[in-house]
Enzyme design. Structure first.
Site, PDB file in Angstrom:
ATOM      1  N   ASP A  90      29.514  -5.977 -13.912  1.00 21.46           N
ATOM      2  CA  ASP A  90      28.369  -6.860 -13.681  1.00 21.46           C
ATOM      3  C   ASP A  90      27.548  -6.191 -12.579  1.00 21.46           C
ATOM      4  O   ASP A  90      27.948  -6.187 -11.415  1.00 21.46           O
ATOM      5  CB  ASP A  90      28.872  -8.248 -13.239  1.00 21.46           C
ATOM      6  CG  ASP A  90      27.743  -9.170 -12.778  1.00 21.46           C
ATOM      7  OD1 ASP A  90      26.556  -8.770 -12.825  1.00 21.46           O
ATOM      8  OD2 ASP A  90      28.057 -10.313 -12.365  1.00 21.46           O
TER       9      ASP A  90
ATOM     10  N   LYS B  98      17.623  -3.877  -8.594  1.00 19.57           N
ATOM     11  CA  LYS B  98      17.599  -4.262 -10.011  1.00 19.57           C
ATOM     12  C   LYS B  98      16.207  -4.736 -10.427  1.00 19.57           C
ATOM     13  O   LYS B  98      15.806  -4.592 -11.580  1.00 19.57           O
ATOM     14  CB  LYS B  98      18.624  -5.381 -10.222  1.00 19.57           C
ATOM     15  CG  LYS B  98      18.922  -5.718 -11.664  1.00 19.57           C
ATOM     16  CD  LYS B  98      20.117  -6.656 -11.698  1.00 19.57           C
ATOM     17  CE  LYS B  98      20.391  -7.207 -13.077  1.00 19.57           C
ATOM     18  NZ  LYS B  98      21.542  -8.134 -13.049  1.00 19.57           N
TER      19      LYS B  98
ATOM     20  N   GLU C 197      23.940 -10.707 -19.926  1.00 18.27           N
ATOM     21  CA  GLU C 197      24.783 -11.464 -18.995  1.00 18.27           C
ATOM     22  C   GLU C 197      25.228 -12.821 -19.564  1.00 18.27           C
ATOM     23  O   GLU C 197      26.421 -13.152 -19.486  1.00 18.27           O
ATOM     24  CB  GLU C 197      24.050 -11.644 -17.661  1.00 18.27           C
ATOM     25  CG  GLU C 197      23.983 -10.328 -16.879  1.00 18.27           C
ATOM     26  CD  GLU C 197      22.932 -10.322 -15.774  1.00 18.27           C
ATOM     27  OE1 GLU C 197      22.365 -11.393 -15.468  1.00 18.27           O
ATOM     28  OE2 GLU C 197      22.676  -9.240 -15.223  1.00 18.27           O
TER      29      GLU C 197
ATOM     30  N   ASP D 262      22.424 -19.701 -14.859  1.00 19.87           N
ATOM     31  CA  ASP D 262      22.849 -18.636 -13.938  1.00 19.87           C
ATOM     32  C   ASP D 262      21.980 -18.634 -12.681  1.00 19.87           C
ATOM     33  O   ASP D 262      20.830 -18.200 -12.697  1.00 19.87           O
ATOM     34  CB  ASP D 262      22.764 -17.283 -14.662  1.00 19.87           C
ATOM     35  CG  ASP D 262      23.243 -16.111 -13.783  1.00 19.87           C
ATOM     36  OD1 ASP D 262      23.437 -16.311 -12.571  1.00 19.87           O
ATOM     37  OD2 ASP D 262      23.400 -15.003 -14.329  1.00 19.87           O
TER      38      ASP D 262
HETATM   39  P1  ADP Z   1      23.699 -12.054  -8.397  1.00 15.18           P
HETATM   40  O1  ADP Z   1      24.049 -12.449  -9.772  1.00 15.18           O
HETATM   41  O2  ADP Z   1      22.276 -12.303  -8.028  1.00 15.18           O
HETATM   42  O3  ADP Z   1      24.135 -10.666  -8.046  1.00 15.18           O
HETATM   43  P2  ADP Z   1      25.868 -13.795  -7.367  1.00 15.18           P
HETATM   44  O4  ADP Z   1      26.190 -14.477  -8.617  1.00 15.18           O
HETATM   45  O5  ADP Z   1      26.906 -12.906  -6.792  1.00 15.18           O
HETATM   46  O6  ADP Z   1      24.494 -13.032  -7.394  1.00 15.18           O
HETATM   47  O7  ADP Z   1      25.501 -14.925  -6.308  1.00 15.18           O
HETATM   48  C1  ADP Z   1      25.236 -14.634  -4.984  1.00 15.18           C
HETATM   49  C2  ADP Z   1      24.779 -15.877  -4.283  1.00 15.18           C
HETATM   50  O8  ADP Z   1      25.770 -16.885  -4.375  1.00 15.18           O
HETATM   51  C3  ADP Z   1      24.503 -15.655  -2.809  1.00 15.18           C
HETATM   52  O9  ADP Z   1      23.275 -16.252  -2.447  1.00 15.18           O
HETATM   53  C4  ADP Z   1      25.668 -16.387  -2.154  1.00 15.18           C
HETATM   54  O10 ADP Z   1      25.334 -16.875  -0.876  1.00 15.18           O
HETATM   55  C5  ADP Z   1      25.891 -17.521  -3.126  1.00 15.18           C
HETATM   56  N1  ADP Z   1      27.214 -18.123  -2.967  1.00 15.18           N
HETATM   57  C6  ADP Z   1      28.419 -17.521  -3.062  1.00 15.18           C
HETATM   58  N2  ADP Z   1      29.406 -18.389  -2.808  1.00 15.18           N
HETATM   59  C7  ADP Z   1      28.810 -19.579  -2.548  1.00 15.18           C
HETATM   60  C8  ADP Z   1      29.298 -20.881  -2.194  1.00 15.18           C
HETATM   61  N3  ADP Z   1      30.589 -21.127  -2.047  1.00 15.18           N
HETATM   62  N4  ADP Z   1      28.386 -21.857  -1.987  1.00 15.18           N
HETATM   63  C9  ADP Z   1      27.074 -21.615  -2.117  1.00 15.18           C
HETATM   64  N5  ADP Z   1      26.559 -20.430  -2.448  1.00 15.18           N
HETATM   65  C10 ADP Z   1      27.413 -19.414  -2.658  1.00 15.18           C
HETATM   66 MG    MG Z   2      24.549 -12.351 -11.655  1.00 14.05          MG
END
Ligand code: ADP
Ligand code: MG
Length: 622
Positions: free
Chosen positions: A15, A77, A178, A200
């Site tokens: 991912d 990205k 995705e 998402d």
């Molecule tokens: P992307 O798909 O954009 O790479 P992710 O799916 O990894 O991102 O999500 C990242 C986001 O999720 C960040 O903003 C992070 O702060 C938030 N996040 C992760 N864990 C939590 C949580 N327990 N509560 C709220 N937000 C969260």
């Molecule tokens: Mg993502």
């Protein structure tokens, strides 16, 4: 070719996220995440360049973002496969680092102290880190991967992702959407038919996709979202709260140094994450004052602040459902993806709004990687009973006589896709024909995008319409289009492979589809005229050929009469009057038919009736 990998080869799922990246693999006990040495799964998708020109990736790089904004590349990205003006328009000055135009193209480059990097190269650094992590976790070299991209990524963005993998020494066996990967991770596939909404909400982007599953085939029916709405925005709302609290302790004109801002931003994110598990969260902010500032935030206050943003995501869900032509009641499953869907209010509101129990059993920021690993396992020969298909966003076809667009593969066909049609020549003794490949939804090629062109040469001279030219379109699982043309009598063959050099943005694709609907009536008429002109020309050619045959028992009067008709037909075919041209074609067609029936044998009938409606255009005369 990519399908048949040696079964023992390791293929991981990756991912490659805007905020975080990670890898997974299917082992004996099913899919599992490959962790870093410190136990962390997520690798922040951040690259920071140090003074000596070397770079670091991941958590350490993320911590340099505010103190070294111009040397720290995040959210790369967003730049993949994009022109500089597209980036400038959308990102304005949100990215702390400098984005410039490449010397030799319109594409965006990242400028670090005068050294230019392509987005692919930066992504490759992230993929390199993911690869190293995977190799360490597995104790084996990793050379192949399945990589996920947002459903709305176009050809250029997918190609850029593939290129990034190549630079990182990885072969991208498949690029998977995705949401499709997420649905796969939940096993929403095999026997069941249904509609799945994938919600998402990540770090910086929100995407919602409507998937239709039929007999193990996934189709993305619609997508919607906001490329600038995510967890980062929630963090910034908390940063505002913190700054309000801090300002009570410092002089009104004091500025907060970047190092402190950096700390505040990271603290805000921590607070946010704590609030997903508890009703209040607190922290001490050390700003080198006499005493650290104590800050508390309640979940209720946080929820009030983020509520409008969540409402916006719900509106997107409804617009995607409308686009897909689906009533909310008809949704079978809702899958929650992205770290920000851990926020209880997000779950609560989505569940209430869509009236469905949500899939939240898997870690929302890992489910895409897990799904990618399942696809990787299928490709490496592990799982056999699953097929995974994506769709072609715009129709593909060739130009035919008069500039008509003849579609071979229609929009929304699933890949891999294959289509074959027969064509012929429009001029006698034509020894080569040009195949012009286009993409679009309109009826005439002048309103579509040209993807490429090639010539089929060496056709033996034959009367127009006799050569049998088979044109085959093959879109492989990665979306690469191969067009082959083959003349069946002589067996001459030619082909091209099209990897569109510059793709379209999601909005452009939308515009193209919208325009095709808006212009449908005009297009229909224009197409009608082209087809009538072709019919008129074919009738004329056939009749002239018969007239030229010495054995034909025509009287001089009959000849004269036909010549007059032919001249009239020619002049109408040059004009724009569809009704008159149609009437003349019909009348003249009947007349020649009657002549044929009356006096002439079967062979001539065939000559007159020969179906010549679809002919590749731009015929090249020898
Ligand atoms: P992307 O798909 O954009 O790479 P992710 O799916 O990894 O991102 O999500 C990242 C986001 O999720 C960040 O903003 C992070 O702060 C938030 N996040 C992760 N864990 C939590 C949580 N327990 N509560 C709220 N937000 C969260
Ligand atoms: Mg993502």
């Amino acid at each position: 070719m990519t399908e048949k990998q040696a079964s023992q080869e390791i293929v991981i799922g990756i991912d490659l996220g805007t905020t975080n990246s990670l890898a997974a693999i299917v082992g004996k006990d099913g899919p599992r995440i490959l962790h870093q040495r410190d136990g962390e799964a997520l690798i922040p998708s951040v690259v920071s360049f140090l003074d000596d020109g070397s770079h670091i990736v991941g958590e350490k790089a993320r911590h340099r973002a505010v103190t070294h904004p111009r040397h720290t590349v995040h959210s790369v990205k967003r730049l993949m496969g994009q022109n500089i003006d597209e980036v400038k328009q959308r990102e304005s000055d949100r990215l702390g680092y400098q984005v410039v135009q490449a010397k030799d193209s319109l594409l965006a480059r990242i400028d670090i102290d005068g050294k230019l990097y392509t987005p692919q190269e930066i992504s490759a650094m992230i993929l390199g880190e993911v690869r190293r992590t995977a190799e360490e976790a597995l104790g084996k070299p990793v050379k192949s991967a399945v990589i996920t991209v947002p459903a709305y990524f176009d050809d250029a963005q997918r190609q850029a992702t593939r290129d990034a993998a190549k630079i990182a020494g990885l072969q991208a066996l498949r690029i998977v959407n995705e949401p499709t990967a997420a649905a796969l991770a939940y096993g929403l596939d095999t026997s069941r038919e249904g509609t799945v909404v994938v919600y998402d909400l990540g770090g910086g982007t929100f995407d919602v996709s409507v998937l239709k599953i039929t007999q193990g085939v996934y189709k993305v029916s619609a997508t919607a979202g906001n490329t600038h709405l995510g967890g980062d925005d929630f963090d910034m709302l908390i940063v505002d709260f913190i700054l309000d609290a801090v300002k009570e302790h410092i002089a009104s004109d004091a500025t907060i140094p970047p190092e402190a801002m950096q700390q505040i931003r990271l603290s805000a994110e921590q607070l946010k994450q704590q609030l997903s598990a508890s009703e209040t969260a607190a922290l001490e902010i050390d700003l080198d004052l006499e005493e650290p500032v104590h800050f508390t935030l309640s979940r209720a206050d946080f929820e009030t602040a983020i509520r409008p943003l969540i409402d916006e995501t719900l509106a997107c869900c409804h617009s995607a459902l409308t686009d897909a032509g689906i009533q909310p009641e008809a949704v079978d499953e809702v899958v929650m993806v992205g770290g920000s869907t851990r926020i209880p209010l997000v779950r609560q509101l989505v569940e209430k709004d869509l009236g469905r129990k949500l899939h939240v059993e898997l870690d929302p920021d890992r489910v895409v990687a897990l799904g990618a690993s399942i696809q990787a396992d299928i490709l490496s020969g592990g799982t056999k009973d699953l097929l995974l298909l994506d769709v072609i966003p715009l129709s593909l076809g060739i130009e035919t006589v008069g500039g008509a667009f003849s579609k071979l593969v229609t929009r929304n066909s699933t890949v891999p896709a294959r289509a074959t049609e027969m064509f012929s020549t429009s001029v006698d003794d034509q020894t080569s024909i040009e195949i012009n490949v286009f993409q679009g939804e309109r009826e005439l090629v002048r309103d579509c995008r040209q993807l490429g062109a090639f010539k089929l040469r060496g056709i033996p001279p034959m009367p127009a319409g006799l050569p049998r030219v088979e044109v085959t379109f093959l879109v492989d699982a990665d979306g690469v289009l191969t067009v082959t043309s083959r003349e069946q009598r002589s067996e001459v063959e030619a082909s091209i492979e099209v990897v569109p050099s510059h793709g379209l943005t999601r909005d452009e694709v939308k515009d193209i589809i919208r325009n095709s609907i808006k212009m449908a009536r005009d297009d229909f008429l224009a197409r009608d005229l082209v087809e009538l002109r072709n019919k008129a020309n074919n009738l004329a050619t056939g009749t002239r050929r018969v007239l030229a045959m010495p054995e034909m028992p025509f009287t001089d009067e009959q000849r004269q009469d036909l010549e007059t008709d032919l001249a009239h037909l020619d002049s109408l075919a040059k004009g724009e009057d569809i009704a008159e041209l149609r009437a003349k074609c019909d009348a003249f067609g009947e007349k020649t038919q009657a002549l044929a029936d009356q006096a002439i044998g079967e062979a001539i009938k065939a000559e007159l009736n020969r179906e010549q409606s679809k002919l590749p255009s731009s015929p090249q005369q020898p």
